[in-house]
Design an enzyme around this catalytic site. Sequence first.
Site, PDB file in Angstrom:
ATOM      1  CB  VAL A  77      -0.912   0.024   1.244  1.00 48.49           C
ATOM      2  CG1 VAL A  77      -1.767   1.282   1.256  1.00 48.49           C
ATOM      3  CG2 VAL A  77      -1.766  -1.221   1.320  1.00 48.49           C
ATOM      4  CB  VAL A  85      -2.182   4.410   7.993  1.00 48.09           C
ATOM      5  CG1 VAL A  85      -2.168   2.906   8.273  1.00 48.09           C
ATOM      6  CG2 VAL A  85      -1.147   4.760   6.932  1.00 48.09           C
ATOM      7  CB  ALA A 104       5.049  -3.333   2.745  1.00 50.32           C
ATOM      8  CB  CYS A 105       1.515   0.580   4.939  1.00 49.47           C
ATOM      9  SG  CYS A 105       0.540   2.064   4.650  1.00 49.47           S
ATOM     10  CB  VAL A 106       5.604   2.597   1.233  1.00 49.21           C
ATOM     11  CG1 VAL A 106       6.749   3.552   1.009  1.00 49.21           C
ATOM     12  CG2 VAL A 106       6.095   1.168   1.366  1.00 49.21           C
TER      13      VAL A 106
END
Length: 125
Positions: A77, A85, A104-106
């Site tokens: 994401v 978020v 993963a959230c970037v």
Amino acid sequence: MHEIVSTTKAPGPYPTLSQAVVYNGLVFCSGSLGMNPETKTLVEGSIKDRTTQSLNNLKAVLEAANSSINKVLKVTVYVTAIEDVPALNEAYNAFFPEPRPARACVCVKELARGTDVEIECVGYV
């Protein structure tokens, strides 16, 4: 040999990429924006609304590849504001059943078309 996946149930890809590629039993989905597949415009409202649309677009691509949301292994994401978020997670958690895929959230500076969220995934067929 690999197979290119295409569906009209999700926004068409940019000319430089495919919606997804299937190789060796895995389906690699390109990044999906929260765009309406019919109007080709970003969904108005909140990041939660665009996250839901992005996930629905990925679902359509996965189904065109003979896969499904339940077969997603990894999600990445991209968001432009880390404070968004929690709202994104509301849509995400409602969409993916447990056990949820790895993720993963970037946080990035900007995304295509000025959106605030883009999601890509890898699943299996």
